[in-house]
Scaffold this motif. Structure first.
Motif, PDB file in Angstrom:
ATOM      1  N   HIS A   1      32.906 -34.035  70.094  1.00  0.00           N
ATOM      2  CA  HIS A   1      34.203 -33.388  70.021  1.00  0.00           C
ATOM      3  C   HIS A   1      34.576 -32.519  68.684  1.00  0.00           C
ATOM      4  O   HIS A   1      33.946 -32.844  67.690  1.00  0.00           O
ATOM      5  CB  HIS A   1      35.295 -34.574  70.302  1.00  0.00           C
ATOM      6  N   VAL A   2      35.136 -31.425  68.868  1.00  0.00           N
ATOM      7  CA  VAL A   2      35.850 -30.822  67.779  1.00  0.00           C
ATOM      8  C   VAL A   2      36.255 -31.585  66.727  1.00  0.00           C
ATOM      9  O   VAL A   2      37.131 -32.599  67.042  1.00  0.00           O
ATOM     10  CB  VAL A   2      36.669 -29.544  68.204  1.00  0.00           C
ATOM     11  N   ASP A   3      35.921 -31.121  65.587  1.00  0.00           N
ATOM     12  CA  ASP A   3      36.674 -31.731  64.412  1.00  0.00           C
ATOM     13  C   ASP A   3      35.971 -33.390  63.993  1.00  0.00           C
ATOM     14  O   ASP A   3      36.328 -34.330  63.271  1.00  0.00           O
ATOM     15  CB  ASP A   3      38.039 -32.074  64.330  1.00  0.00           C
ATOM     16  N   HIS A   4      35.084 -33.935  64.961  1.00  0.00           N
ATOM     17  CA  HIS A   4      34.514 -35.101  64.678  1.00  0.00           C
ATOM     18  C   HIS A   4      33.079 -35.239  63.657  1.00  0.00           C
ATOM     19  O   HIS A   4      32.754 -36.189  63.257  1.00  0.00           O
ATOM     20  CB  HIS A   4      33.988 -35.709  65.899  1.00  0.00           C
ATOM     21  N   GLY A   5      33.069 -33.938  63.323  1.00  0.00           N
ATOM     22  CA  GLY A   5      32.135 -33.991  62.173  1.00  0.00           C
ATOM     23  C   GLY A   5      30.752 -33.348  62.254  1.00  0.00           C
ATOM     24  O   GLY A   5      29.905 -33.635  61.358  1.00  0.00           O
ATOM     25  N   LYS A   6      30.398 -32.495  63.128  1.00  0.00           N
ATOM     26  CA  LYS A   6      29.347 -31.873  63.513  1.00  0.00           C
ATOM     27  C   LYS A   6      28.578 -31.240  62.415  1.00  0.00           C
ATOM     28  O   LYS A   6      27.574 -31.356  62.010  1.00  0.00           O
ATOM     29  CB  LYS A   6      29.182 -31.128  64.871  1.00  0.00           C
ATOM     30  N   THR A   7      29.776 -30.277  62.096  1.00  0.00           N
ATOM     31  CA  THR A   7      29.109 -29.305  60.908  1.00  0.00           C
ATOM     32  C   THR A   7      28.996 -30.273  59.557  1.00  0.00           C
ATOM     33  O   THR A   7      27.845 -29.833  59.196  1.00  0.00           O
ATOM     34  CB  THR A   7      30.136 -28.160  60.589  1.00  0.00           C
ATOM     35  N   SER A   8      29.927 -30.916  59.339  1.00  0.00           N
ATOM     36  CA  SER A   8      29.755 -31.824  58.032  1.00  0.00           C
ATOM     37  C   SER A   8      28.413 -32.485  58.177  1.00  0.00           C
ATOM     38  O   SER A   8      27.658 -32.725  57.246  1.00  0.00           O
ATOM     39  CB  SER A   8      30.877 -32.752  58.042  1.00  0.00           C
TER      40      SER A   8
ATOM     41  N   ASN B   1      30.753 -41.167  63.471  1.00  0.00           N
ATOM     42  CA  ASN B   1      31.148 -40.641  61.903  1.00  0.00           C
ATOM     43  C   ASN B   1      32.461 -41.070  61.368  1.00  0.00           C
ATOM     44  O   ASN B   1      33.162 -41.783  62.019  1.00  0.00           O
ATOM     45  CB  ASN B   1      30.982 -39.170  61.974  1.00  0.00           C
ATOM     46  N   LYS B   2      32.593 -40.607  60.223  1.00  0.00           N
ATOM     47  CA  LYS B   2      33.769 -41.201  59.321  1.00  0.00           C
ATOM     48  C   LYS B   2      34.006 -42.394  59.214  1.00  0.00           C
ATOM     49  O   LYS B   2      35.238 -42.825  59.084  1.00  0.00           O
ATOM     50  CB  LYS B   2      34.961 -40.305  60.127  1.00  0.00           C
TER      51      LYS B   2
ATOM     52  N   ASP C   1      33.847 -43.965  56.693  1.00  0.00           N
ATOM     53  CA  ASP C   1      34.597 -44.146  55.308  1.00  0.00           C
ATOM     54  C   ASP C   1      36.368 -44.161  55.555  1.00  0.00           C
ATOM     55  O   ASP C   1      36.928 -44.442  54.655  1.00  0.00           O
ATOM     56  CB  ASP C   1      34.252 -43.182  54.412  1.00  0.00           C
ATOM     57  N   ARG C   2      36.561 -43.750  56.751  1.00  0.00           N
ATOM     58  CA  ARG C   2      38.031 -43.569  57.071  1.00  0.00           C
ATOM     59  C   ARG C   2      38.832 -44.942  57.328  1.00  0.00           C
ATOM     60  O   ARG C   2      38.008 -45.692  57.804  1.00  0.00           O
ATOM     61  CB  ARG C   2      38.066 -42.672  58.470  1.00  0.00           C
TER      62      ARG C   2
ATOM     63  N   SER D   1      28.595 -41.455  57.478  1.00  0.00           N
ATOM     64  CA  SER D   1      29.737 -40.969  56.864  1.00  0.00           C
ATOM     65  C   SER D   1      29.115 -39.621  56.336  1.00  0.00           C
ATOM     66  O   SER D   1      28.240 -39.809  55.411  1.00  0.00           O
ATOM     67  CB  SER D   1      30.436 -41.617  55.926  1.00  0.00           C
ATOM     68  N   ALA D   2      29.489 -38.450  57.151  1.00  0.00           N
ATOM     69  CA  ALA D   2      28.838 -37.129  56.569  1.00  0.00           C
ATOM     70  C   ALA D   2      29.475 -37.035  55.120  1.00  0.00           C
ATOM     71  O   ALA D   2      28.872 -36.429  54.217  1.00  0.00           O
ATOM     72  CB  ALA D   2      29.330 -36.145  57.306  1.00  0.00           C
ATOM     73  N   LYS D   3      30.681 -37.493  54.621  1.00  0.00           N
ATOM     74  CA  LYS D   3      31.417 -37.265  53.577  1.00  0.00           C
ATOM     75  C   LYS D   3      30.668 -38.332  52.644  1.00  0.00           C
ATOM     76  O   LYS D   3      30.546 -37.694  51.403  1.00  0.00           O
ATOM     77  CB  LYS D   3      32.856 -37.723  53.619  1.00  0.00           C
TER      78      LYS D   3
HETATM   79  P1  GDP Z   1      33.276 -30.104  63.666  1.00  0.00           P
HETATM   80  O1  GDP Z   1      34.281 -29.660  64.254  1.00  0.00           O
HETATM   81  O2  GDP Z   1      32.756 -31.259  64.711  1.00  0.00           O
HETATM   82  O3  GDP Z   1      32.178 -29.350  63.143  1.00  0.00           O
HETATM   83  O4  GDP Z   1      33.746 -31.088  62.616  1.00  0.00           O
HETATM   84  P2  GDP Z   1      33.655 -30.806  60.945  1.00  0.00           P
HETATM   85  O5  GDP Z   1      32.514 -31.090  60.213  1.00  0.00           O
HETATM   86  O6  GDP Z   1      34.240 -29.364  60.878  1.00  0.00           O
HETATM   87  O7  GDP Z   1      34.895 -31.848  60.277  1.00  0.00           O
HETATM   88  C1  GDP Z   1      36.141 -31.839  60.755  1.00  0.00           C
HETATM   89  C2  GDP Z   1      37.023 -32.490  59.498  1.00  0.00           C
HETATM   90  O8  GDP Z   1      36.520 -33.969  59.502  1.00  0.00           O
HETATM   91  C3  GDP Z   1      36.747 -31.848  58.116  1.00  0.00           C
HETATM   92  O9  GDP Z   1      37.874 -31.840  57.525  1.00  0.00           O
HETATM   93  C4  GDP Z   1      35.520 -32.772  57.385  1.00  0.00           C
HETATM   94  O10 GDP Z   1      35.834 -32.513  56.148  1.00  0.00           O
HETATM   95  C5  GDP Z   1      35.953 -33.935  58.086  1.00  0.00           C
HETATM   96  N1  GDP Z   1      34.978 -34.914  58.035  1.00  0.00           N
HETATM   97  C6  GDP Z   1      33.864 -34.877  58.522  1.00  0.00           C
HETATM   98  N2  GDP Z   1      32.929 -36.014  58.268  1.00  0.00           N
HETATM   99  C7  GDP Z   1      33.639 -36.727  57.856  1.00  0.00           C
HETATM  100  C8  GDP Z   1      33.619 -37.968  57.178  1.00  0.00           C
HETATM  101  O11 GDP Z   1      32.313 -38.689  57.378  1.00  0.00           O
HETATM  102  N3  GDP Z   1      34.484 -38.657  56.561  1.00  0.00           N
HETATM  103  C9  GDP Z   1      35.701 -38.186  56.357  1.00  0.00           C
HETATM  104  N4  GDP Z   1      36.614 -38.554  55.770  1.00  0.00           N
HETATM  105  N5  GDP Z   1      35.840 -36.914  56.887  1.00  0.00           N
HETATM  106  C10 GDP Z   1      35.240 -36.279  57.661  1.00  0.00           C
END
Ligand code: GDP
Length: 476
Positions: free
Chosen positions: A86-93, A185-186, A188-189, A221-223
């Motif tokens: 899903h969008v914003d779930h952290g694929k790119t990160s 992912n995430k 750490d949240r 956690s990608a972060k």
């Molecule tokens: P995409 O749309 O799936 O590619 O998602 P992005 O990689 O652009 O990530 C969306 C948002 O989630 C960004 O603001 C990232 O900084 C944040 N994010 C991604 N991975 C993590 C993580 O592991 N932990 C936290 N806290 N934030 C993350």
């Protein structure tokens, strides 16, 4: 395809009378010059105890036939991974995190190049990641017949859970029969709850290993870069079970991952080599583009002389920009040119087919293929009252995919200029209590414009609605 009884008699080495008799027993009354279809001929052959060899299908001049590799020629190759979710779930990160944690010291200072895919080295094992996250690219490539992904990583944010695009991604991976590894992912949240995600995944048919299923779930956690190595280990584990192999010692075959026209360098295409080894100087064809490999650049920005299976490289030297999903093949020069030319003319014919005017019968197909957003209609009617009634009926028609739009409405018989207008606007002509005159009929035939005439408003609405939903009864 068929053969006459006489030809069959010669082929089978049997008397014509015998053939006719056997055919009669099969319920086929035949004479000596009767054409017998292939299916019947096969049954006949088996009746005589003759085994028929299937003829190979006629070669498509726009296809490059692939050569089958012997089992001994196959060597292990790295897995190719796509990240979906899903969008914003952290694929790119996650793609970034994997890349950053797996470039060695000296490379870390160097410039990494975005070429649409990259290779990482984890404990002396290579893994290739396609750098276009999301299942749209995956599906677009699959729609063109390309299957490049060996493993799908499904990213699910621990603080958000399974969402519509997560489910879409699962379905796309399943449809492609590609194994899924889930990266939660995430973690750490603060709101992260891995067990809740596992529960939701179970509802989608992805049951984790500790719950008796087969789905591998890795919390990451990608972060903070937690769990990245575990994820890579799991990828290698799944890849090992898949026993991925390819023959590196043959002419290369690959898939175009992305391509663009670069101002300075001309057409640039990223190729994922899948079989064989691609070399500088090779003559290549990809879609309607062809040429000689002038230079190759890897994901680190280095010039390379060759690329083995599961290696992504940027290729310079194509005559044109191919499309993502096009198959790249190394061939001889004559083949490259002639096949590319045949593909160009084939494409031209296909494009012309698409330009064919709209008809009620193909309306639904065009809607489904997303080619049609507006259904343009020219109305000719017996009076202003009928036009108003039709106008209102169309306005009341609700269809979220397609809008009915009136290009023209007038009183009187359908004439040639109505047809020409419809042709230009890709519109249907609807005649209400009026008929086309002789000239308009001829024009409609030439311009391939669909003219329909009606006497009852209900029938007009009914037909158009039925056509939109693919329920139009065929015309006999
Ligand atoms: P995409 O749309 O799936 O590619 O998602 P992005 O990689 O652009 O990530 C969306 C948002 O989630 C960004 O603001 C990232 O900084 C944040 N994010 C991604 N991975 C993590 C993580 O592991 N932990 C936290 N806290 N934030 C993350």
């Amino acid at each position: 395809e068929s053969m006459t009884v006489k030809e069959l008699s010669a082929k089978f080495g049997r008397e014509v009378g015998e053939i006719i008799k056997k055919l009669m027993m099969l319920g086929v009354m035949a004479t000596i010059n009767q054409e017998i279809d292939m299916d019947t001929a096969k049954i006949l052959a088996s009746e005589f105890g003759i085994t028929v060899e299937e003829l190979p299908p006629a070669e498509d001049p726009t296809e490059i036939p692939d050569i089958e590799d012997s089992a001994e020629s196959l060597l292990p190759r790295p897995p190719v991974v796509t990240i979906m979710g899903h969008v914003d779930h952290g694929k790119t990160s996650l793609l970034d995190a994997i890349r950053q944690t797996n470039v060695t010291g000296q490379e870390a200072g160097g410039i990494t190049q975005h070429i649409g895919a990259y290779q990482v080295n984890y404990q002396n094992n290579k893994i290739v990641f396609l750098d276009t996250p999301g299942h749209e690219a995956f599906t677009a490539m699959r729609a063109r017949g390309a299957q490049v992904t060996d493993i799908a990583i499904l990213v699910v944010a621990a603080d958000d859970g399974v969402m519509p695009q997560t489910i879409e991604a699962i379905n796309h991976a399943k449809a492609a029969k590609v194994p899924i590894i889930v990266a939660v992912n995430k973690i750490d949240r603060p709101g992260a709850n891995v067990d809740r995600i596992k529960q939701q995944l179970t509802e989608q048919g992805l049951v984790t290993e500790e719950w008796g299923g087969e789905t591998i779930v890795v919390p990451v956690s990608a972060k903070t870069k937690t769990g990245i190595n575990e994820l890579l280990e799991m990828i290698l584990l799944v890849a090992e079970v898949q026993d991925l192999k390819a023959n590196p010692n043959r002419l290369a075959i690959g898939t175009i991952i992305e391509a663009e026209l670069d101002k300075g360098r001309g057409p640039v295409a990223t190729v994922l080599v899948q079989k064989g080894t691609l070399r500088i100087g090779d003559t290549i064809i990809a879609g309607t583009a062809y040429g000689k490999v002038r230079a190759m650049i890897n994901d680190r920005g280095d010039k390379v002389k060759k690329a083995t299976p599961s290696t992504p490289v940027e290729v310079l030297g194509l005559s044109d920009v191919p499309m993502a999903g096009d198959i790249l093949a190394v061939v001889d020069e004559n083949t490259a040119r002639s096949v590319a030319e045949k593909r160009v003319s084939k494409k031209r014919i296909e494009d012309m087919g698409q330009m064919q005017k709209i008809t009620l019968d193909d309306l639904f197909t065009q809607i489904q293929e997303g080619k049609l957003k507006d259904l343009n209609i020219v109305i000719k009617a017996d009076g202003q009252g009928s036009i108003e009634a039709l106008r209102q009926a169309f306005a009341g028609m609700q269809n979220k995919e397609v809008r009915v739009s009136l290009v023209h409405a007038g009183v009187g018989a359908i004439n040639e200029s109505d047809v020409m207008l419809a042709s230009a606007a890709n519109a249907l002509v609807i005649g209400f209590n009026v008929r086309p005159d002789a000239n308009s009929r001829k024009a409609a035939e030439a311009e391939k414009v669909d003219i329909r005439t009606y006497r009852v408003i209900y029938d007009v609405v009914n037909d158009v609605e039925a056509a939109m939903t693919g329920m139009l009864a065929p015309e006999y």
